[in-house]
Design an enzyme around this catalytic site. Structure first.
Site, PDB file in Angstrom:
ATOM      1  N   LYS A  79      42.375  22.888  68.874  1.00  7.39           N
ATOM      2  CA  LYS A  79      43.547  23.760  68.989  1.00  7.39           C
ATOM      3  C   LYS A  79      44.580  23.109  69.895  1.00  7.39           C
ATOM      4  CE  LYS A  79      44.804  28.568  70.081  1.00  7.39           C
ATOM      5  NZ  LYS A  79      44.318  29.900  70.473  1.00  7.39           N
ATOM      6  N   SER A 159      45.558  34.039  67.635  1.00  4.19           N
ATOM      7  CA  SER A 159      46.456  32.892  67.646  1.00  4.19           C
ATOM      8  C   SER A 159      45.813  31.615  67.116  1.00  4.19           C
ATOM      9  CB  SER A 159      46.942  32.645  69.077  1.00  4.19           C
ATOM     10  OG  SER A 159      45.856  32.248  69.916  1.00  4.19           O
ATOM     11  N   SER A 183      41.954  36.292  69.858  1.00  2.00           N
ATOM     12  CA  SER A 183      42.482  35.125  69.141  1.00  2.00           C
ATOM     13  C   SER A 183      41.438  34.185  68.547  1.00  2.00           C
ATOM     14  CB  SER A 183      43.404  34.321  70.058  1.00  2.00           C
ATOM     15  OG  SER A 183      44.626  34.978  70.231  1.00  2.00           O
TER      16      SER A 183
END
Length: 493
Positions: A79, A159, A183
């Site tokens: 990420k 997210s 998330s």
């Protein structure tokens, strides 16, 4: 090549150790898959094929020498919130344009120390603020799943949408992610993958771009429960550079998979039956209860009375911390700089140009609730509510409950650029209704795929555990996974 990318981490690990495949072969298969699919899915914002090949060759050397690590040769996506030396790390924000850290996050360093290979950096909501991966400066991620008979593009959740989409589409063997209010778990539920938010303090936050420091926690998204267990064992550690990381031994999570649930108590909170919840979510929840009952667990009703205050309290605490954390981005030392007539003008122009709309909204909310006239009325009250939420969970666990079962999300994946949600940010925030309590209490939570809705889209169940008892979550999630089966999207990309 697709045969190699269809291997789980556990399967690839065995084949690598048996020398049936090489790390470079596996890595090349993923590089080819990314090249073919990323234009359509937008899961990666930076692909690092040359670095991946170097790391894979070193893995092959260690395997040949008999010094292979736990994740030797396994290609992962990272990420874009984790600092990676010399590689684009922007939290998918314009304000961090061109930023390449000179240091490595502790979580990624742990993975490299265990022999993992980096394929690149994954798309995400800007500064991890969002539930749909539509706030990224690099554009939305597209969910590999589509409703039956429809070509509509769907969001992967947020997210960590890039992480979830890449895992579901087999563009990496597994991925790192972070969870501040859901998330990891919400995108996992939207994409038919497994995601675990560990206990706050289980993984170091050092080198991870901060959103809300008392809520942020790193964790993995993987194709199945076993792979998630393998990844978390590598990611977790105590860290002298993060005083919130906890000095506890990291268990062998994989070892508990397949253990009996006989005699375990699973709590079902009445407060998670929310108004307007689709019937199919309620049906899935009942199905999950039946599976756990069949496995020998005792089902008990519990009450978490302060649940209804969790979402408003979260959307005070998280923006307040974000307002403070994001004050450091000013155009002076790194990232974007927009020239102004003086330094204050430069600050203002840089932040106006660099932050996206949702990030600005949350900074404004956070600054407002921390201001002199409203600090007691909003921020202090929200922190008191947070204490009550934590107490609710403590009372349930003290009464003998081992884990709590809830839905993971109030719906399946929705469309990209949904006008209803775009017009009303509060509706978007409601996507976190089942997940924020876990962050507010600092507890571990796992989302596991449990079925498909009437449109053929994945739905997930969530298990919540005691602090630092991720083992119980893995053991219980594995039972659900064995009963439900695994879910893979039909390839269109």
């Amino acid at each position: 090549m697709s045969e190699l990318t269809s291997l789980t981490i556990a399967e690839a690990r065995e084949k690598l150790r048996a020398k049936e495949i090489t790390a470079i072969e596996l890595t090349e298969a993923y590089i080819s898959a990314i090249d073919a699919a990323n234009e359509r899915l937008n899961a990666y914002v930076k692909v690092t094929p040359d670095l991946a090949r170097v790391m894979a060759r070193k893995s092959d050397e260690r395997i040949a020498a008999g010094t292979a690590g736990e994740l030797e040769g396994i290609p992962l996506g990272i990420k874009d919130l984790f600092a990676t030396v010399g590689v684009h790390t922007q939290a998918c924000s314009h304000i961090l344009d061109g930023f390449e850290p000179r240091y490595e996050s502790t979580v990624t360093q742990n993975l490299w120390d265990d022999g993992a290979v980096m394929l690149g950096k994954l798309n995400m909501d800007e500064f991890a603020m969002g539930s749909s991966n539509e706030t990224s400066y690099y554009g939305p991620v597209i969910n590999p799943w589509r409703a039956e008979g429809s070509n509509q593009q769907l969001v992967p959740g947020g997210s960590s949408g890039g992480s979830a989409a890449a895992v579901a589409a087999h563009l990496c063997a597994g991925a790192t992610a972070t969870d501040t209010g859901g998330s990891i778990r919400q995108p996992a539920a939207f994409t038919g993958t497994v995601g675990i938010k560990p206990t706050y303090g289980r993984c170091s936050r050092w080198g991870t771009v901060a959103f809300a420091s008392s809520l942020d926690q790193a964790g993995p998204i993987a194709r199945d429960v076993r792979d998630a267990a393998i990844l978390l064992k590598s990611m977790a550690s105590v860290d002298a550079k993060d005083t919130t990381s906890v000095d506890l031994p990291v268990p062998d999570y994989e070892a508990v998979l397949g253990q009996s649930l006989k005699g375990m108590k699973i709590g079902i909170p009445n407060e998670y039956r929310v108004d307007g919840m689709p019937e199919e979510i309620e049906t899935l929840w009942r199905q999950g209860i039946a599976w756990l009952k069949d496995a020998g667990a005792d089902i008990v009703d519990i009450s978490l009375p302060h649940t209804k205050y969790a979402l408003p309290a979260y959307y005070i605490v998280a923006p307040a911390e974000a307002s403070s954390n994001l004050a450091r981005y000013d155009g002076v030392r790194y990232g974007l700089r927009v020239d102004g007539k003086d330094i204050v003008d430069m600050y203002e122009k840089t932040r106006a140009a660099g932050f996206g709309k949702e990030v600005k909204r949350r900074i404004m909310i956070g600054t407002y609730v921390l201001s002199a006239g409203y600090y007691d009325a909003y921020y202090i009250r929200a922190q008191k509510v947070r204490t009550l939420i934590k107490r609710d969970f403590e009372l349930a666990f003290d009464a003998g409950v081992d884990a709590i079962l809830t839905p993971a999300t109030p719906s399946s994946a929705f469309g990209v650029a949904d006008e209803n949600l775009a017009a009303d940010p509060v509706k978007m925030y409601l996507n976190d209704i089942f997940t924020v309590t876990v962050n507010m209490a600092g507890l571990p939570g796992i989302a596991v795929p449990a079925g498909l809705d009437q449109k053929g889209l994945p739905l997930g169940l969530q298990l919540i555990g005691k602090a630092f008892d991720e083992e119980t979550l893995f053991k219980t999630a594995y039972v659900i996974e064995q009963a439900a089966g695994k879910f893979t999207p039909a390839k269109w990309w």
